[in-house]
Write an enzyme that holds these catalytic residues in place. Sequence first.
Site, PDB file in Angstrom:
ATOM      1  CE1 TYR A  53     -23.393  10.586  -3.236  1.00 33.39           C
ATOM      2  CE2 TYR A  53     -23.407   8.205  -3.417  1.00 33.39           C
ATOM      3  CZ  TYR A  53     -23.957   9.370  -2.932  1.00 33.39           C
ATOM      4  OH  TYR A  53     -25.083   9.316  -2.134  1.00 33.39           O
TER       5      TYR A  53
HETATM    6  N1  LIG Z   1     -29.148  10.418  -0.527  1.00 33.26           N
HETATM    7  C1  LIG Z   1     -28.256  11.141   0.085  1.00 33.26           C
HETATM    8  O1  LIG Z   1     -28.314  12.395   0.052  1.00 33.26           O
HETATM    9  C2  LIG Z   1     -27.120  10.482   0.840  1.00 33.26           C
HETATM   10  C3  LIG Z   1     -26.381  11.230   1.778  1.00 33.26           C
HETATM   11  C4  LIG Z   1     -25.364  10.589   2.481  1.00 33.26           C
HETATM   12  C5  LIG Z   1     -25.088   9.247   2.246  1.00 33.26           C
HETATM   13  N2  LIG Z   1     -25.794   8.547   1.301  1.00 33.26           N
HETATM   14  C6  LIG Z   1     -25.482   7.126   1.029  1.00 33.26           C
HETATM   15  O2  LIG Z   1     -25.379   6.414   2.246  1.00 33.26           O
HETATM   16  C7  LIG Z   1     -24.094   5.772   2.341  1.00 33.26           C
HETATM   17  C8  LIG Z   1     -23.697   5.686   3.789  1.00 33.26           C
HETATM   18  O3  LIG Z   1     -23.742   6.972   4.399  1.00 33.26           O
HETATM   19  P1  LIG Z   1     -22.829   7.353   5.621  1.00 33.26           P
HETATM   20  O4  LIG Z   1     -21.408   7.171   5.202  1.00 33.26           O
HETATM   21  O5  LIG Z   1     -23.254   8.671   6.144  1.00 33.26           O
HETATM   22  O6  LIG Z   1     -23.199   6.168   6.673  1.00 33.26           O
HETATM   23  P2  LIG Z   1     -22.893   5.943   8.201  1.00 33.26           P
HETATM   24  O7  LIG Z   1     -23.043   4.467   8.381  1.00 33.26           O
HETATM   25  O8  LIG Z   1     -23.718   6.815   9.065  1.00 33.26           O
HETATM   26  O9  LIG Z   1     -21.389   6.402   8.454  1.00 33.26           O
HETATM   27  C9  LIG Z   1     -20.313   5.736   7.887  1.00 33.26           C
HETATM   28  C10 LIG Z   1     -19.033   6.163   8.616  1.00 33.26           C
HETATM   29  O10 LIG Z   1     -19.061   5.676   9.944  1.00 33.26           O
HETATM   30  C11 LIG Z   1     -17.759   5.195  10.317  1.00 33.26           C
HETATM   31  N3  LIG Z   1     -17.890   3.763  10.645  1.00 33.26           N
HETATM   32  C12 LIG Z   1     -18.530   2.811   9.930  1.00 33.26           C
HETATM   33  N4  LIG Z   1     -18.479   1.619  10.569  1.00 33.26           N
HETATM   34  C13 LIG Z   1     -17.791   1.812  11.697  1.00 33.26           C
HETATM   35  C14 LIG Z   1     -17.420   0.954  12.780  1.00 33.26           C
HETATM   36  N5  LIG Z   1     -17.763  -0.338  12.809  1.00 33.26           N
HETATM   37  N6  LIG Z   1     -16.708   1.501  13.779  1.00 33.26           N
HETATM   38  C15 LIG Z   1     -16.368   2.793  13.775  1.00 33.26           C
HETATM   39  N7  LIG Z   1     -16.693   3.662  12.785  1.00 33.26           N
HETATM   40  C16 LIG Z   1     -17.410   3.175  11.764  1.00 33.26           C
HETATM   41  C17 LIG Z   1     -16.841   5.404   9.106  1.00 33.26           C
HETATM   42  O11 LIG Z   1     -16.212   6.672   9.274  1.00 33.26           O
HETATM   43  P3  LIG Z   1     -14.670   6.824   9.745  1.00 33.26           P
HETATM   44  O12 LIG Z   1     -14.007   7.402   8.550  1.00 33.26           O
HETATM   45  O13 LIG Z   1     -14.772   7.773  10.875  1.00 33.26           O
HETATM   46  O14 LIG Z   1     -14.150   5.461  10.124  1.00 33.26           O
HETATM   47  C18 LIG Z   1     -17.819   5.513   7.952  1.00 33.26           C
HETATM   48  O15 LIG Z   1     -17.365   6.351   6.900  1.00 33.26           O
HETATM   49  C19 LIG Z   1     -23.195   6.586   1.418  1.00 33.26           C
HETATM   50  O16 LIG Z   1     -22.094   5.847   0.924  1.00 33.26           O
HETATM   51  C20 LIG Z   1     -24.159   6.943   0.301  1.00 33.26           C
HETATM   52  O17 LIG Z   1     -24.261   5.844  -0.612  1.00 33.26           O
HETATM   53  C21 LIG Z   1     -26.811   9.141   0.622  1.00 33.26           C
END
Ligand SMILES: NC(=O)c1ccc[n+]([C@@H]2O[C@H](COP(=O)([O-])OP(=O)(O)OC[C@H]3O[C@@H](n4cnc5c(N)ncnc54)[C@H](OP(=O)(O)O)[C@@H]3O)[C@@H](O)[C@H]2O)c1
Length: 322
Positions: A53
């Site tokens: 990351y």
């Molecule tokens: N193992 C793996 O391969 C893998 C892959 C992916 C992620 N991860 C882990 O999972 C974590 C979370 O993943 P993700 O970022 O994909 O999660 P997610 O919860 O699906 O998406 C997060 C995004 O949603 C938007 N958001 C969040 N809360 C909001 C709200 N209340 N209202 C409006 N938009 C909102 C934000 O984007 P905007 O910029 O559009 O506001 C934020 O960046 C990562 O940090 C990482 O630690 C692991």
Amino acid sequence: MKYKTIGRTGVQVSSLCLGTMFFKSYSQDSTSRSIFSRSLDEGINFFDCANSYAGGKAEETLGQCMADHGCRNDVVLVSKVCRPMGEGVNARGLSRRHIMQQVENSLRRLQTDRIDFYFAHHYDPLTPLEETLRALDDLQTQGKILYPAVSNWSAWRIAKALGISEKESLARFELMQPMYNLVKRQAEHELFPLAEAEQLGVIVYSPLGSGLLTGLYGVNRSPENGRLLEPRYSKRYSDSANYEIADRFTELARAKGVAPAVLAVAWAMSHPAVTAPIIGPDNLEQLAAYVEAANMDMSPALRDEITALSLNYDYGVERTVD
Ligand SMILES: NC(=O)c1ccc[n+]([C@@H]2O[C@H](COP(=O)([O-])OP(=O)(O)OC[C@H]3O[C@@H](n4cnc5c(N)ncnc54)[C@H](OP(=O)(O)O)[C@@H]3O)[C@@H](O)[C@H]2O)c1
């Protein structure tokens, strides 16, 4: 905040795990520092990171945040190995060579002597399973990692790895990390039943579909900026059916008087196999919505109503005699 035990381990974690994929360098990222701090205030004790990351910067920032708060012993720390960390052919994967190098780099950046759950981030087709499992077992014996864990592998490979660990008396995967949200429900098929049968903990990433399920997106709706507009994510959700589901879901959430983002996370975390969703707030307001989801009671009837909005994923499921 509620706490749950990870699989068959004795480790208690908060029902939200803070993802740090978008943490940047410590000096330039006061937002990440305040998200970390507020997470502790909310009772979150579970933090997900990876060596890759921000090219290692996320681990550095998380390590410094833990040092600032003197909280390393109070938190359950996740990191991962597999993604490329340089140009060389060996600077990636799950070989003993790469794992042994990378764990040292992660420990240094995180300012700790151990990682609680250390993930094989992806499957590595070039390295025999036995080699990876033996390297992780050695790290556990050395105390540099406490439990091996696995992300993005198919269920049959995880099952095979569990069998090898048992046969060879090696430390086994105790936690899995698949993607899971209302439009990406493939984990329900094989991974969740495997986790339940073998008592593995489950933390799921992308509970909001990278923003798709926040009410901001739909067939004819999109914000001007947002994570989902980045090519990597827009490609993942490009099927128009996903946006139709997002519209139906937003309508239902509004009818229930709940913010779509809150309901989407509450739905993902209400699957009985799920220990915690990994959350990805960009700011404190978004963190507050995730915390609201963790406090929400999701009745079985409401869960069914939401699930029915999505595609039917029951094809290919194992069948017993009728
Ligand atoms: N193992 C793996 O391969 C893998 C892959 C992916 C992620 N991860 C882990 O999972 C974590 C979370 O993943 P993700 O970022 O994909 O999660 P997610 O919860 O699906 O998406 C997060 C995004 O949603 C938007 N958001 C969040 N809360 C909001 C709200 N209340 N209202 C409006 N938009 C909102 C934000 O984007 P905007 O910029 O559009 O506001 C934020 O960046 C990562 O940090 C990482 O630690 C692991």
